[in-house]
Design an enzyme around this catalytic site. Structure first.
Site, PDB file in Angstrom:
ATOM      1  N   ASN A 129       0.746  -1.139   0.016  1.00  0.00           N
ATOM      2  CA  ASN A 129      -0.173   0.108  -0.104  1.00  0.00           C
ATOM      3  C   ASN A 129       1.007   1.179  -0.022  1.00  0.00           C
ATOM      4  O   ASN A 129       1.268   1.694   1.035  1.00  0.00           O
ATOM      5  CB  ASN A 129      -0.903  -0.102   1.240  1.00  0.00           C
ATOM      6  CG  ASN A 129      -1.857   1.158   1.251  1.00  0.00           C
ATOM      7  OD1 ASN A 129      -1.803   2.169   0.348  1.00  0.00           O
ATOM      8  ND2 ASN A 129      -2.438   1.362   2.365  1.00  0.00           N
ATOM      9  N   CYS A 132      -1.843   5.297   0.356  1.00  0.00           N
ATOM     10  CA  CYS A 132      -3.042   5.919   1.274  1.00  0.00           C
ATOM     11  C   CYS A 132      -2.610   7.558   1.334  1.00  0.00           C
ATOM     12  O   CYS A 132      -1.702   8.088   1.684  1.00  0.00           O
ATOM     13  CB  CYS A 132      -2.559   5.434   2.546  1.00  0.00           C
ATOM     14  SG  CYS A 132      -3.687   6.037   3.835  1.00  0.00           S
ATOM     15  N   GLY A 221     -16.037   4.641  -3.460  1.00  0.00           N
ATOM     16  CA  GLY A 221     -17.610   4.463  -3.791  1.00  0.00           C
ATOM     17  C   GLY A 221     -17.861   5.049  -4.975  1.00  0.00           C
ATOM     18  O   GLY A 221     -16.811   5.356  -5.802  1.00  0.00           O
ATOM     19  N   GLY A 269     -14.988  -2.696  -1.761  1.00  0.00           N
ATOM     20  CA  GLY A 269     -14.959  -2.066  -0.606  1.00  0.00           C
ATOM     21  C   GLY A 269     -15.942  -1.517   0.145  1.00  0.00           C
ATOM     22  O   GLY A 269     -16.720  -1.684   0.792  1.00  0.00           O
TER      23      GLY A 269
END
Lengths: 308, 240
Positions: A129, A132, A221, A269
């Site tokens: 990752n 972030c 989203g 997610g």
């Protein structure tokens, strides 16, 4: 007859849906439950070498475009996470669902050390990752914004880990393909595209201040979805690495769109918000229905077909 | 939903809850099930989950436990509070003789259930447990709703000297046909065993450190379940 199995870097996934990192996956039990509920692979929450408390609340907020979050990479540290992953791996193996560990570091050395420890749990994949957007105030710009930095982190991880290595890219990189080429050259086996967008900010006008305690946070989203699709499309057009297409997928149609953009597997997610873990089964049912309707037997048959 | 996650209400009235804290009665209503929770935010301080003590007017009972709840306890009529929710799965009404068992601030998690059960003609009994008399919360509200209230305190300063479960064993009156409990987990485990031994259906409301409240972050997990999304109300068998 539709077949939902896919192969990611030579590893078989019983379904194309992957539980995205940072969602649910903070303990072995929830990872296993996601696998039982239809995830074809599960990604654990990112862990760093040292434990992190994360940011104070509010950390995750629903808004009209999806979610905004600044959880702040809370995690128990790599040694404790290694034990969680060992437990999860044993149970996931019985379900035939691969485990993806996720590692975060604020320096190349931090990544290196954490990967070395997490590798001892023998996950099926390690995902780096490097993207972030919620800890900039502590650690500066994410590595994923700069091809050289991204390449250095990937090479350091590759040096201590012989297994399947994924790198999670940022939609905020000015040239995501350049970053992907750098991590591919440094030894990445696959890409996860993408992490959250932004950071963004919500301001409550009555409180006259940002709502997140961290002020800014990553956008996920529906608001992220078209950006993620474009990133996957660009990456698949330029490189020959398998991609987990992640970003705002909440229906079978969204999942198929990611595959047509070039994804091999599809991350889920934020869609768990509100609907819960049953979202995997619903998306799979929708995907199967759509494949039947469109005469698609295998996802591999239409992977990248939107490149016209 | 807008790009503003919270709605804002003002404190209309306060009811002191002894040394335990305060009940905040707000100037709006909220459509929710008994046992659901809301996230309450004080800008610049914190955001935490709270049981909905009453839905109309929306009321929250705050036990004084740390800096955030201290700030909430200092709110005055006219002050604003930011809210989102309701979230989670609450209690469904069963039986005709429910027994509600609450420990400490868990009293706030069962009042709305009593409010919904009473108009059905249910005979609602309530056991409230606390360490001392001045830490009892919401006795006034259960009495106002017409419930039969029994008290237990650890030091005997009010009601029976003992645990909430001791008070359950000492209850007279109708045979209870369903149990509901909210409070500290050791108490909930004891209630779960009590229900099992008597073959009574029982639901409990669990509490965990919660961040998002909407089933994303996973911080409130209890085994494979998330308290915010799968609960907070569960069949008591999850604790056995």
């Amino acid at each position: 007859m539709t077949d939902l199995c896919v192969e990611l870097c030579g590893v078989k996934l019983p379904t194309p849906l992957v539980l995205a990192s940072g969602i649910w996956g903070c303990c072995a039990e929830t990872l296993v439950r996601a696998a039982r509920e239809g995830a074809g692979a599960v990604t654990a929450k990112s862990c760093s070498l040292e434990p992190r408390v994360g940011h104070p609340n509010p950390t995750v907020l629903p808004w009209s475009g999806g979610l905004i979050n600044a959880v702040g990479l809370s995690n128990p540290g790599a040694p404790a996470e290694r034990d969680v992953l060992r437990t999860a791996r044993g149970e996931l193996a019985q379900l035939g669902v691969p485990l993806i560990a996720s590692v975060y570091g604020h320096s190349v050395e931090g990544f290196w050390e954490a990967v070395r420890l997490i590798a001892q749990a023998e996950p099926d994949f390690i995902e780096l990752n490097i993207s972030c957007p919620n800890v900039e105030s502590e650690f500066g710009k994410p590595f994923a914004l700069d091809p050289d930095a991204a390449g250095r982190v990937t090479a350091a991880a590759r040096a201590v880990y012989a297994g399947k290595l994924l790198v999670k890219l940022s939609p905020n990189a000015p040239e995501i393909v350049a970053v992907a080429r750098a991590v591919a050259a440094a030894g990445a086996d696959g890409l996860t595209a993408v992490n959250t967008l932004g950071p963004g900010m919500l301001i409550d006008v009555r409180a006259r201040r940002p709502v997140l305690a961290n002020r800014v946070g990553g956008i996920s989203g529906p608001a992220l979805h078209p950006v993620a699709v474009r990133c996957v499309y660009e990456l698949a057009g330029a490189l020959d690495l398998p991609i987990i297409g992640t970003g705002g997928v909440r229906s079978g149609e969204d999942a198929l769109r990611m595959v047509m953009a070039g994804a091999t597997a599809v991350g889920v997610g934020s869609a768990l918000c509100g609907e819960g873990i049953g979202v995997f089964r619903r998306i799979l049912n929708e995907l199967e229905g759509l494949m039947t309707e469109e005469g698609i037997d295998h996802l591999a048959d239409v992977r990248g077909c939107a490149h016209v | 939903m807008s790009s503003q996650p919270h709605t804002v209400m003002r404190v209309a009235d306060l009811v002191p809850e002894g040394a335990a804290g305060v009940t905040l009665i707000l100037d709006g209503a909220l459509d929710c099930q008994p046992g659901q929770f809301i996230m309450a935010w004080l800008p610049g301080i914190e955001e935490r989950p709270f049981s909905v003590m009453d839905d109309a007017p929306l009321s929250l009972s705050v036990a004084h436990v740390g800096p955030f709840t201290h700030a909430l306890c200092l709110l005055q009529p006219g002050d604003r509070l930011w809210l989102r929710g309701p979230y989670g799965h609450g209690f469904a009404l069963h039986g005709a003789h429910p027994l509600l068992i609450a420990g400490g601030s868990g009293a706030a998690g069962l009042t709305l259930l009593a409010k919904r059960a009473r108009p059905r003609g249910d005979q609602v009994s309530v056991v409230l447990g606390a360490r001392t008399a001045d830490l009892l919360m919401l006795r006034w509200r259960y009495e106002e709703l017409g419930c039969v209230v029994a008290i237990a305190t650890d030091d005997g300063s009010c009601g029976l000297c003992g645990t909430a479960l001791d008070a359950c064993n000492a209850l007279d009156g109708p045979q209870h046909d369903v149990l509901y409990a909210c409070g500290p987990e050791p108490m909930l485990r004891a209630v779960a065993r009590y229900a099992r031994d008597r073959a009574l259906p029982c639901w409990v409301s669990l509490e965990r450190v919660m961040k998002c409240g909407i089933g994303v972050c996973g911080s409130c997990h209890c085994g494979e379940r998330l308290v915010c999304a799968d609960g907070p109300v569960f069949a008591s068998s999850v604790l056995l």
